[in-house]
Write an enzyme that holds these catalytic residues in place. Structure first.
Site, short mmCIF file in Angstrom:
data_model
loop_
_atom_site.label_atom_id
_atom_site.label_comp_id
_atom_site.label_asym_id
_atom_site.label_seq_id
_atom_site.Cartn_x
_atom_site.Cartn_y
_atom_site.Cartn_z
N SER A 43 -44.54 4.91 -31.49
CA SER A 43 -44.29 5.10 -30.06
C SER A 43 -44.43 3.79 -29.29
O SER A 43 -45.27 2.94 -29.61
CB SER A 43 -45.29 6.12 -29.50
OG SER A 43 -45.27 6.15 -28.09
N GLU A 100 -45.78 3.61 -26.58
CA GLU A 100 -47.11 3.64 -25.96
C GLU A 100 -48.09 2.72 -26.68
O GLU A 100 -49.10 2.32 -26.12
CB GLU A 100 -47.66 5.06 -25.94
CG GLU A 100 -46.99 5.99 -24.94
CD GLU A 100 -47.38 5.69 -23.49
OE1 GLU A 100 -48.49 5.17 -23.27
OE2 GLU A 100 -46.56 5.96 -22.60
N TYR A 156 -53.92 8.82 -27.51
CA TYR A 156 -52.65 9.07 -28.19
C TYR A 156 -52.09 7.77 -28.75
O TYR A 156 -51.68 7.69 -29.93
CB TYR A 156 -51.65 9.69 -27.22
CG TYR A 156 -50.22 9.69 -27.72
CD1 TYR A 156 -49.80 10.59 -28.70
CD2 TYR A 156 -49.28 8.78 -27.22
CE1 TYR A 156 -48.49 10.58 -29.17
CE2 TYR A 156 -47.98 8.75 -27.68
CZ TYR A 156 -47.59 9.65 -28.66
OH TYR A 156 -46.30 9.63 -29.12
#
Length: 351
Positions: free
Chosen positions: A134, A136, A157
């Site tokens: 990801s 992120e 996460y």
């Protein structure tokens, strides 16, 4: 289209990407097996059209109960199936929720990848593995971000995703597995979960137009993201596993837009002034924000031949039209025209 006689195993098939990936692989002739969590109520809405075709047309799609916290079940499935390809898309994928459930997020999103990789290592090292990484993971690093950019995760996460990403690299280098990671930047569609910001906006607009709600309550409008269209991104996943050598790839559009910009364009599309309908609540702000993400996709373009076709504005129109249709309203229609033009033979409507 050339039919491919292969078997794939997907975790996370009931999610946005998993459902599109299953349709893509089935359209190419794959036999698809998938992991589905046991739940007291149905959680298969995104793949229900496919499930109906299992009996009607003999569609080669098979579901297996389990989740990524059960290493024994994962091992048994992979040992019995010996699939050609494994796509790990399952995760606790909501960033804000990961602050409330950090241990669970770490177990499923991070350690879950370990369980799959260990099963492949012990079963058949020829199995090709895709890890859903990801954007992120980049967190507070300055954009644009590419495969060499340092990670600075800003949520539980993102930390779990960094662990799974590095573990995939480690198994590739230590055990010579064909293991790839796709570092996907934000990608949306009408199948996006309703608690994600883009779908919250487009679904909210449809409800406002229908008189079902008065407005939207939002958090940080200044956060910027690189938003693309999910069906195009699952094509990149498949392309990674068709290469001669495993590698990691950044997938995105190369453009950054703020949440505020999304609101402005989306409300303007339906003829409304967003400022009359949007209020704010601190509870929707993250404890640590990721300010700006922009994908540098030169490697994916050069080595995979992949590039996105659906623009930011087109994506928003596709999603609003779909959400209007879902509540019984006549859509504006531009979103449908866009898809018909770009993808006249949409593979995500499997015959």
């Amino acid at each position: 289209m050339i039919r491919i006689d292969k078997t794939a195993f997907i975790t996370g098939i009931t999610g946005q990407d998993g459902s599109y990936l299953a349709e893509l692989l089935l359209s190419k002739g794959y036999t698809v097996h998938a992991l589905v969590r046991r739940a007291s109520t149905s959680n298969t809405s995104r793949i229900d059209p496919l499930l109906q075709k299992i009996d009607e047309q003999g569609l080669p799609l098979y579901l297996h109960l389990g989740d990524l916290s059960d290493g024994e079940q994962i091992s048994n499935i992979i040992f019995n199936l010996k699939p050609d390809e494994v796509y790990n898309l399952a995760a606790q994928s909501h960033v804000r929720v990961s602050y409330d459930c950090p241990a669970y997020t770490g177990d499923v999103t991070g350690i879950g990848a370990t369980r799959i990789l260990e099963a492949i290592r012990n079963c058949d090292k020829e199995i090709k593995y895709y890890q859903a990484s990801s954007s992120e993971m980049f967190g507070s690093t300055r954009p644009p971000q590419n495969e060499m950019t340092a990670f600075h995760p800003r949520s539980p996460y993102a930390c779990a995703k960094v662990y799974a990403h590095y573990l995939t690299q480690n198994y590739r280098e230590s055990y010579n597995l064909f293991a790839c990671s796709g570092i996907l930047f934000n990608h949306e569609s009408p199948r996006r979960g309703e608690n994600f910001v883009t779908r919250k906006i487009t679904r909210g607009i449809a409800s406002i137009l229908a008189g079902r709600q008065r407005g939207l309550v939002m958090g940080n409008l200044d956060a910027k993201r690189d938003w693309g269209y999910s069906p195009e991104y699952v094509q990149a996943m498949w392309m990674m596993l068709q290469q001669d050598k495993p590698d990691d790839y950044v997938i995105g559009t190369g453009e950054s837009h703020s949440v505020r910009e999304f609101l402005e364009i989306a409300f303007d599309y339906v003829g409304l002034d967003w400022q009359k309908y949007v209020t704010f609540d601190q509870k929707f702000f993250r404890p640590a924000e990721v300010d700006d993400l922009i994908a540098d996709t030169r490697k994916a373009e050069a080595q995979l031949g992949w590039k996105p076709n659906v623009t930011f504005q087109e994506l928003m129109k596709i999603m609003i039209d779909s959400d209007m249709r879902a509540i019984g309203m006549e859509p504006i229609g531009e979103g449908d025209d866009i898809l018909a033009h770009i993808y006249p033979d949409r593979w995500w409507a499997v015959d």
